[in-house]
Design a protein around this motif. Structure first.
Motif, PDB file in Angstrom:
ATOM      1  N   VAL A  10       0.885  -1.169   0.000  1.00 24.14           N
ATOM      2  CA  VAL A  10       0.000   0.000   0.000  1.00 24.14           C
ATOM      3  C   VAL A  10       0.921   1.217   0.000  1.00 24.14           C
ATOM      4  O   VAL A  10       1.727   1.386   0.919  1.00 24.14           O
ATOM      5  CB  VAL A  10      -0.918   0.010   1.249  1.00 24.14           C
ATOM      6  N   PHE A  11       0.853   2.028  -1.057  1.00 28.92           N
ATOM      7  CA  PHE A  11       1.733   3.200  -1.120  1.00 28.92           C
ATOM      8  C   PHE A  11       1.257   4.267  -0.138  1.00 28.92           C
ATOM      9  O   PHE A  11       0.141   4.203   0.372  1.00 28.92           O
ATOM     10  CB  PHE A  11       1.794   3.744  -2.554  1.00 28.92           C
ATOM     11  N   ARG A  12       2.117   5.239   0.080  1.00 28.39           N
ATOM     12  CA  ARG A  12       1.844   6.269   1.088  1.00 28.39           C
ATOM     13  C   ARG A  12       0.520   6.987   0.835  1.00 28.39           C
ATOM     14  O   ARG A  12      -0.169   7.393   1.763  1.00 28.39           O
ATOM     15  CB  ARG A  12       2.995   7.287   1.123  1.00 28.39           C
ATOM     16  N   ASP A  13       0.184   7.117  -0.437  1.00 29.24           N
ATOM     17  CA  ASP A  13      -1.080   7.806  -0.754  1.00 29.24           C
ATOM     18  C   ASP A  13      -2.298   6.898  -0.552  1.00 29.24           C
ATOM     19  O   ASP A  13      -3.418   7.265  -0.879  1.00 29.24           O
ATOM     20  CB  ASP A  13      -1.055   8.337  -2.188  1.00 29.24           C
ATOM     21  N   GLY A  14      -2.066   5.683  -0.060  1.00 28.21           N
ATOM     22  CA  GLY A  14      -3.185   4.782   0.229  1.00 28.21           C
ATOM     23  C   GLY A  14      -3.502   3.832  -0.915  1.00 28.21           C
ATOM     24  O   GLY A  14      -4.360   2.952  -0.777  1.00 28.21           O
ATOM     25  N   PHE A  15      -2.760   3.952  -2.041  1.00 26.79           N
ATOM     26  CA  PHE A  15      -3.065   3.075  -3.178  1.00 26.79           C
ATOM     27  C   PHE A  15      -2.575   1.648  -2.914  1.00 26.79           C
ATOM     28  O   PHE A  15      -1.405   1.422  -2.599  1.00 26.79           O
ATOM     29  CB  PHE A  15      -2.423   3.638  -4.452  1.00 26.79           C
ATOM     30  N   HIS A  16      -3.508   0.700  -3.053  1.00 23.89           N
ATOM     31  CA  HIS A  16      -3.175  -0.710  -2.781  1.00 23.89           C
ATOM     32  C   HIS A  16      -2.666  -1.353  -4.070  1.00 23.89           C
ATOM     33  O   HIS A  16      -3.441  -1.873  -4.867  1.00 23.89           O
ATOM     34  CB  HIS A  16      -4.434  -1.431  -2.268  1.00 23.89           C
ATOM     35  N   ALA A  17      -1.337  -1.304  -4.275  1.00 20.89           N
ATOM     36  CA  ALA A  17      -0.769  -1.690  -5.572  1.00 20.89           C
ATOM     37  C   ALA A  17      -0.581  -3.196  -5.719  1.00 20.89           C
ATOM     38  O   ALA A  17      -0.696  -3.733  -6.819  1.00 20.89           O
ATOM     39  CB  ALA A  17       0.561  -0.980  -5.787  1.00 20.89           C
ATOM     40  N   LEU A  18      -0.273  -3.896  -4.627  1.00 20.93           N
ATOM     41  CA  LEU A  18      -0.117  -5.363  -4.694  1.00 20.93           C
ATOM     42  C   LEU A  18      -0.985  -6.019  -3.632  1.00 20.93           C
ATOM     43  O   LEU A  18      -0.999  -5.588  -2.472  1.00 20.93           O
ATOM     44  CB  LEU A  18       1.337  -5.781  -4.475  1.00 20.93           C
ATOM     45  N   GLY A  35       1.769  -8.101 -17.793  1.00 22.64           N
ATOM     46  CA  GLY A  35       0.460  -7.553 -17.457  1.00 22.64           C
ATOM     47  C   GLY A  35       0.366  -6.150 -18.016  1.00 22.64           C
ATOM     48  O   GLY A  35       1.382  -5.576 -18.426  1.00 22.64           O
ATOM     49  N   PRO A  36      -0.825  -5.593 -18.017  1.00 22.69           N
ATOM     50  CA  PRO A  36      -0.981  -4.235 -18.549  1.00 22.69           C
ATOM     51  C   PRO A  36      -0.226  -3.222 -17.698  1.00 22.69           C
ATOM     52  O   PRO A  36       0.161  -3.524 -16.562  1.00 22.69           O
ATOM     53  CB  PRO A  36      -2.486  -3.970 -18.466  1.00 22.69           C
ATOM     54  N   SER A  37      -0.051  -2.047 -18.232  1.00 21.79           N
ATOM     55  CA  SER A  37       0.612  -0.981 -17.499  1.00 21.79           C
ATOM     56  C   SER A  37      -0.140  -0.713 -16.189  1.00 21.79           C
ATOM     57  O   SER A  37      -1.363  -0.671 -16.175  1.00 21.79           O
ATOM     58  CB  SER A  37       0.618   0.252 -18.400  1.00 21.79           C
ATOM     59  N   GLY A  38       0.597  -0.599 -15.113  1.00 25.35           N
ATOM     60  CA  GLY A  38      -0.025  -0.313 -13.819  1.00 25.35           C
ATOM     61  C   GLY A  38      -0.470  -1.555 -13.064  1.00 25.35           C
ATOM     62  O   GLY A  38      -1.031  -1.454 -11.969  1.00 25.35           O
ATOM     63  N   SER A  39      -0.177  -2.760 -13.602  1.00 25.30           N
ATOM     64  CA  SER A  39      -0.657  -3.979 -12.928  1.00 25.30           C
ATOM     65  C   SER A  39       0.218  -4.381 -11.742  1.00 25.30           C
ATOM     66  O   SER A  39      -0.135  -5.283 -10.989  1.00 25.30           O
ATOM     67  CB  SER A  39      -0.774  -5.127 -13.928  1.00 25.30           C
ATOM     68  N   GLY A  40       1.380  -3.735 -11.599  1.00 23.26           N
ATOM     69  CA  GLY A  40       2.206  -4.004 -10.416  1.00 23.26           C
ATOM     70  C   GLY A  40       3.472  -4.787 -10.690  1.00 23.26           C
ATOM     71  O   GLY A  40       4.132  -5.256  -9.757  1.00 23.26           O
ATOM     72  N   LYS A  41       3.863  -4.881 -11.958  1.00 17.33           N
ATOM     73  CA  LYS A  41       5.043  -5.680 -12.313  1.00 17.33           C
ATOM     74  C   LYS A  41       6.320  -5.083 -11.729  1.00 17.33           C
ATOM     75  O   LYS A  41       7.104  -5.776 -11.082  1.00 17.33           O
ATOM     76  CB  LYS A  41       5.186  -5.755 -13.850  1.00 17.33           C
ATOM     77  N   THR A  42       6.510  -3.779 -11.982  1.00 15.48           N
ATOM     78  CA  THR A  42       7.740  -3.134 -11.509  1.00 15.48           C
ATOM     79  C   THR A  42       7.795  -3.129  -9.987  1.00 15.48           C
ATOM     80  O   THR A  42       8.848  -3.396  -9.392  1.00 15.48           O
ATOM     81  CB  THR A  42       7.833  -1.701 -12.080  1.00 15.48           C
ATOM     82  N   THR A  43       6.655  -2.858  -9.359  1.00 18.18           N
ATOM     83  CA  THR A  43       6.610  -2.859  -7.895  1.00 18.18           C
ATOM     84  C   THR A  43       7.032  -4.231  -7.372  1.00 18.18           C
ATOM     85  O   THR A  43       7.859  -4.335  -6.451  1.00 18.18           O
ATOM     86  CB  THR A  43       5.191  -2.501  -7.405  1.00 18.18           C
ATOM     87  N   THR A  44       6.501  -5.295  -7.965  1.00 13.35           N
ATOM     88  CA  THR A  44       6.857  -6.658  -7.545  1.00 13.35           C
ATOM     89  C   THR A  44       8.355  -6.885  -7.699  1.00 13.35           C
ATOM     90  O   THR A  44       9.034  -7.343  -6.776  1.00 13.35           O
ATOM     91  CB  THR A  44       6.081  -7.694  -8.405  1.00 13.35           C
TER      92      THR A  44
HETATM   93  N1  LIG Z   1       5.288   5.542  -5.264  1.00 11.53           N
HETATM   94  C1  LIG Z   1       4.034   5.295  -5.639  1.00 11.53           C
HETATM   95  N2  LIG Z   1       2.980   5.893  -5.013  1.00 11.53           N
HETATM   96  C2  LIG Z   1       1.711   5.616  -5.377  1.00 11.53           C
HETATM   97  N3  LIG Z   1       1.365   4.761  -6.356  1.00 11.53           N
HETATM   98  C3  LIG Z   1       2.360   4.160  -7.024  1.00 11.53           C
HETATM   99  C4  LIG Z   1       3.734   4.387  -6.705  1.00 11.53           C
HETATM  100  N4  LIG Z   1       4.497   3.627  -7.540  1.00 11.53           N
HETATM  101  C5  LIG Z   1       3.637   2.968  -8.335  1.00 11.53           C
HETATM  102  N5  LIG Z   1       2.362   3.285  -8.030  1.00 11.53           N
HETATM  103  C6  LIG Z   1       1.143   2.749  -8.664  1.00 11.53           C
HETATM  104  O1  LIG Z   1       1.108   1.339  -8.485  1.00 11.53           O
HETATM  105  C7  LIG Z   1       0.591   0.689  -9.637  1.00 11.53           C
HETATM  106  C8  LIG Z   1       1.567  -0.337 -10.120  1.00 11.53           C
HETATM  107  O2  LIG Z   1       2.702   0.306 -10.638  1.00 11.53           O
HETATM  108  P1  LIG Z   1       3.879  -0.480 -11.358  1.00 11.53           P
HETATM  109  O3  LIG Z   1       4.308  -1.593 -10.483  1.00 11.53           O
HETATM  110  O4  LIG Z   1       4.905   0.502 -11.750  1.00 11.53           O
HETATM  111  O5  LIG Z   1       3.115  -1.070 -12.628  1.00 11.53           O
HETATM  112  P2  LIG Z   1       3.675  -1.754 -13.953  1.00 11.53           P
HETATM  113  O6  LIG Z   1       5.149  -1.934 -13.816  1.00 11.53           O
HETATM  114  O7  LIG Z   1       2.937  -3.053 -14.046  1.00 11.53           O
HETATM  115  O8  LIG Z   1       3.296  -0.842 -15.070  1.00 11.53           O
HETATM  116  C9  LIG Z   1       0.308   1.786 -10.632  1.00 11.53           C
HETATM  117  O9  LIG Z   1      -1.062   2.101 -10.576  1.00 11.53           O
HETATM  118  C10 LIG Z   1       1.165   2.931 -10.155  1.00 11.53           C
HETATM  119  O10 LIG Z   1       0.584   4.167 -10.509  1.00 11.53           O
END
Ligand SMILES: Nc1ncnc2c1ncn2[C@@H]1O[C@H](COP(=O)(O)OP(=O)(O)O)[C@@H](O)[C@H]1O
Ligand SMILES: [Mg+2]
Length: 321
Positions: A10-18, A35-44
């Motif tokens: 959960v990012f600081r802004d409250g977004f539940h990314a994974l 996965g599509p853009s924003g699916s959480g690949k880079t975060t993982t």
């Molecule tokens: N530091 C952050 N704060 C808030 N949201 C974030 C942050 N980094 C990524 N996100 C959001 O998390 C989601 C997953 O991002 P990311 O893992 O980069 O996706 P992908 O690599 O699959 O395109 C996206 O909706 C992105 O906007």
């Protein structure tokens, strides 16, 4: 080798990314996260080298919880290749490739040998390219250097985040081929992020499909294509590829067969040859008036009345029956 257990972010802004990411990467395997853009690949991926920390859940490497390790040391044992190449512009190619080994205080002879070996592995002569600066190389050559730089310190794990997506299609294909070839020799554990299904199918041992921060399906390319878990996976693979794979693994009989053309048993040779020509076939199936197959030698009338059965047989040969 790498194991995610119920990992959440959960990012600081409250977004539940994974959301409850659980999977394993086996030793020596090339796992593609797609996965599509924003699916959480880079975060993982960035959690594996602790550029991002999980909010909940654990990640282990060889059974060890990575949250208890020194992140800097951890990162030096994990190669990392990113889309934007990231070579240091003021360093020569040799200096770039040897960066991590030098940070790890390798002896000079050792890292010089390593740089030469790696440059040869990707077809870049160290004599010719070693002293150049990154800007003096093409995009494809720079990304080859990016890849071997990640290999230089002999890490067991390599993370690659869309490493080839900024390249032109030809360089991209070449680098994919090289990666497959390289991986056969080096057998590293590789996690590779892409949004390109063709790329995934070409290089992956297994593919992990992500959507909205969740794992939708994780399996071999063959199994994913044969048994897509749901409509999302189907559409992500694309109907063309699904049909193509059908025809590769199970060709439809009608695709293999030349349609048979039938001829009545009383048809004469000249007419039959005309039929063969018009229908563009090389044989006729002889049938009676109930459309039942007839043994040709017994049934076709001799085209040359009075001739021996020997010449009759040669006609059948000519007909390909
Ligand atoms: N530091 C952050 N704060 C808030 N949201 C974030 C942050 N980094 C990524 N996100 C959001 O998390 C989601 C997953 O991002 P990311 O893992 O980069 O996706 P992908 O690599 O699959 O395109 C996206 O909706 C992105 O906007
Ligand atoms: Mg990304």
């Amino acid at each position: 080798m790498i194991e995610f257990k119920e990992v959440n972010k959960v990012f600081r802004d409250g977004f539940h990314a994974l959301k409850n990411i659980t999977f394993k990467v086996e030793e020596g395997e090339l796992l593609v996260l797609i996965g599509p853009s924003g699916s959480g690949k880079t975060t993982t991926m960035r959690m594996i080298n602790r550029l991002i920390e999980p909010t909940k859940g654990t990640i282990t490497i060889e059974g060890k919880d990575i949250s208890k390790e020194d992140p800097v040391k951890l990162r030096r044992t994990i190669g990392y290749v990113i889309q934007q190449i990231g070579l240091l512009p003021h360093m020569t190619i040799k200096e770039n490739v040897s960066l991590v080994p030098r940070l790890m205080k390798w002896k000079k002879e050792r890292y010089i040998d390593k740089v030469d070996e790696l440059m040869h592995m990707v077809g870049l002569d160290p004599e010719m390219f070693g002293e150049r600066y990154p800007s003096e190389l093409s995009g494809g050559q720079q990304q080859r250097i990016g890849v071997i730089r990640a290999l230089a310190a002999e890490p067991k794990i390599i993370l690659m985040d869309e490493p080839f997506s900024a390249l032109d299609p030809i360089s991209r294909e070449q680098l994919q081929d090289e990666l497959v070839r390289l991986q056969r020799d080096i057998q590293k554990t590789i996690v590779f992020v892409t949004h390109d299904m063709d790329e995934a199918l070409k290089i992956a041992d297994r593919i992990c499909i992500m959507k909205d921060g969740e794992v939708v399906q994780l399996d071999t390319p063959e199994n994913i294509i044969r048994r897509p878990a749901n409509e999302f996976v189907r559409s992500f693979i694309g109907e063309d590829r699904l049909q193509e794979s059908d025809s590769i693994s199970f060709p439809k009989l009608t695709k293999l067969m030349v349609p048979a053309v039938t001829a009545g048993e009383n048809r004469r040779l000249a007419e039959s040859l005309k039929m063969i020509r018009n229908k563009r076939v090389n044989s006729l199936v002889v049938v009676n008036d109930q459309n039942v197959f007839q043994q040709p030698a017994a049934r076709i009338r001799s085209p040359l009345p009075g001739k021996t059965s020997q010449s009759r047989r040669s006609w059948f040969t000519l007909w390909g029956i």
